[in-house]
Design a protein around this motif. Structure first.
Motif, PDB file in Angstrom:
ATOM      1  N   HIS A 140       1.243  -1.051   0.003  1.00 39.37           N
ATOM      2  CA  HIS A 140      -0.077  -0.113   0.299  1.00 39.37           C
ATOM      3  C   HIS A 140       1.182   1.902  -0.059  1.00 39.37           C
ATOM      4  O   HIS A 140       0.226   2.484   0.473  1.00 39.37           O
ATOM      5  N   GLY A 141       2.708   1.487   0.444  1.00 37.75           N
ATOM      6  CA  GLY A 141       3.073   2.407   0.160  1.00 37.75           C
ATOM      7  C   GLY A 141       4.069   2.562   0.926  1.00 37.75           C
ATOM      8  O   GLY A 141       5.251   2.176   0.708  1.00 37.75           O
ATOM      9  N   SER A 142       3.630   3.114   2.539  1.00 39.33           N
ATOM     10  CA  SER A 142       5.149   3.175   3.456  1.00 39.33           C
ATOM     11  C   SER A 142       5.847   1.895   3.889  1.00 39.33           C
ATOM     12  O   SER A 142       6.800   1.558   4.150  1.00 39.33           O
ATOM     13  N   GLU A 172       3.148   2.142  -9.822  1.00 40.19           N
ATOM     14  CA  GLU A 172       3.969   1.409 -10.763  1.00 40.19           C
ATOM     15  C   GLU A 172       4.942   2.186  -9.657  1.00 40.19           C
ATOM     16  O   GLU A 172       5.743   1.322  -9.639  1.00 40.19           O
ATOM     17  N   PHE A 173       5.072   3.316  -8.717  1.00 37.06           N
ATOM     18  CA  PHE A 173       6.325   3.573  -7.989  1.00 37.06           C
ATOM     19  C   PHE A 173       6.641   2.103  -7.533  1.00 37.06           C
ATOM     20  O   PHE A 173       7.428   2.210  -7.041  1.00 37.06           O
ATOM     21  N   LEU A 174       5.274   1.852  -6.484  1.00 36.92           N
ATOM     22  CA  LEU A 174       5.764   0.648  -5.673  1.00 36.92           C
ATOM     23  C   LEU A 174       6.132  -0.049  -6.205  1.00 36.92           C
ATOM     24  O   LEU A 174       7.752  -1.175  -5.685  1.00 36.92           O
ATOM     25  N   TYR A 175       5.847  -0.933  -7.649  1.00 33.30           N
ATOM     26  CA  TYR A 175       6.654  -1.774  -8.274  1.00 33.30           C
ATOM     27  C   TYR A 175       8.444  -1.448  -8.493  1.00 33.30           C
ATOM     28  O   TYR A 175       8.707  -2.003  -8.335  1.00 33.30           O
ATOM     29  N   GLU A 176       8.766  -0.529  -9.278  1.00 24.67           N
ATOM     30  CA  GLU A 176       9.730  -0.090  -9.319  1.00 24.67           C
ATOM     31  C   GLU A 176      10.510  -0.063  -8.143  1.00 24.67           C
ATOM     32  O   GLU A 176      11.917  -0.707  -8.394  1.00 24.67           O
ATOM     33  N   TYR A 188       3.503 -10.395 -10.108  1.00 20.48           N
ATOM     34  CA  TYR A 188       2.820  -9.077  -9.647  1.00 20.48           C
ATOM     35  C   TYR A 188       2.015  -8.453 -10.540  1.00 20.48           C
ATOM     36  O   TYR A 188       2.256  -9.046 -11.791  1.00 20.48           O
ATOM     37  N   LYS A 189       1.467  -8.174 -10.231  1.00 16.16           N
ATOM     38  CA  LYS A 189       0.018  -6.635 -10.476  1.00 16.16           C
ATOM     39  C   LYS A 189      -0.255  -5.447 -10.505  1.00 16.16           C
ATOM     40  O   LYS A 189      -0.002  -5.333  -8.438  1.00 16.16           O
ATOM     41  N   ILE A 190      -0.246  -4.535 -10.877  1.00 15.53           N
ATOM     42  CA  ILE A 190      -0.568  -3.435 -10.306  1.00 15.53           C
ATOM     43  C   ILE A 190      -2.129  -2.395 -10.280  1.00 15.53           C
ATOM     44  O   ILE A 190      -2.864  -2.998 -11.480  1.00 15.53           O
TER      45      ILE A 190
END
Length: 280
Positions: A140-142, A172-176, A188-190
């Motif tokens: 989710h983020g952090s 996409e940012f979290l995946y990268e 994975y899936k975004i």
């Protein structure tokens, strides 16, 4: 009710009134209409020593009853020993949590969904290793961009992601960022978070909204929606608003949200720029 059973682990939880964690709650509501679900979260409450030290903790919590499902809490007393253990030996930290979790487990579940990669993602992996139950992790983020700055935590997070049957990233940012830290990216899936159109529809009347917040329809209105926290970039709002104001005087700003930076923002913006705040 379907025959399939899903165990949902989440570090993102509603508050004591049952509000908040909306994107998890809404998913659980939908799933509960199709399957049998159990929703579990760890809840830390302080020992007497921790209370004296004013360490940030919660209180013991009872289960929250929603219309179609129950959100249960595993109350765990936090001691100085456990705080130190988390810092020096994460493997033991996870074992302690797994022992607490174990009494809720059996091999009857068809899937585990973990929301937040740490600690839930790795706990889901431990359950899979014991009961052979497939699991997913939703980042989710952090749990990716902040917690993984700690190399010890990163090791367990990335292992949980690589071993998961599916990993969902909300951006996409979290995946990268996860790939940068060692995620192989094979599973994975975004899936971005959605919105409830019924909630936002009632504010679709522009005139009603302008009147409610005393905004001038002749002006341009620029808004920020989100938690007023550093991780959301809320600390930069003052500078952003002032730069925009230099370009045009006919601008008003609205901030929708709340958080630890609210008072600081109010003090810095007071008198210079008209800002309307709203918690909802």
């Amino acid at each position: 009710m379907g025959n399939k059973k899903i165990l949902i682990l989440s570090s993102i939880v509603p508050n004591l009134e049952g509000k908040g964690a909306t994107f998890i709650v809404n998913r659980c509501k939908v799933l509960s209409e199709l399957y049998e679900i159990k929703v579990l979260s760890f809840n830390n409450y302080p020992s007497k020593m921790i209370k004296k030290l004013k360490y940030k903790t919660s209180i013991k919590r009872e289960a929250i009853e929603f219309e179609s499902f129950k959100w249960e809490f595993i109350n765990e007393k936090i001691s100085i020993f456990k705080i130190i253990l988390k810092k020096v030996c994460l493997k033991s930290y996870f074992l302690f949590k797994y022992v607490k979790l174990k009494k809720y487990l059996d091999n009857s579940y068809d899937m585990i969904q973990s929301h937040f990669a740490f600690p839930d993602g790795y706990l889901a992996l431990m359950i899979k290793n014991k009961f052979k139950i497939p699991y997913t992790v939703t980042c989710h983020g952090s749990d990716i961009h902040t917690l993984t700055k700690n190399r010890k935590i990163r090791k367990y997070v990335i292992k949980a992601l690589n071993e998961a049957d599916k990993v969902f990233f909300v951006s996409e940012f979290l995946y990268e960022k996860a790939k940068e830290y060692g995620f192989r990216g094979e599973n994975y899936k975004i899936t971005t978070n959605g919105v409830d159109a019924n909630i936002f529809y009632k504010y679709s009347n522009k005139k009603e909204l302008l009147e409610k917040y005393n905004l001038d329809e002749k002006n341009k209105i620029i808004g920020f929606i989100g938690n007023l926290e550093l991780v959301k970039g809320a600390d930069r709002l003052v500078e952003i608003f002032k730069d925009i104001r230099k370009l045009s005087e006919n601008v008003e700003f609205i901030i929708v949200g709340d958080g630890s930076l609210r008072e600081e923002l109010e003090n810095k913006l007071c008198g210079d720029i008209k800002v309307v705040y709203s918690r909802s």
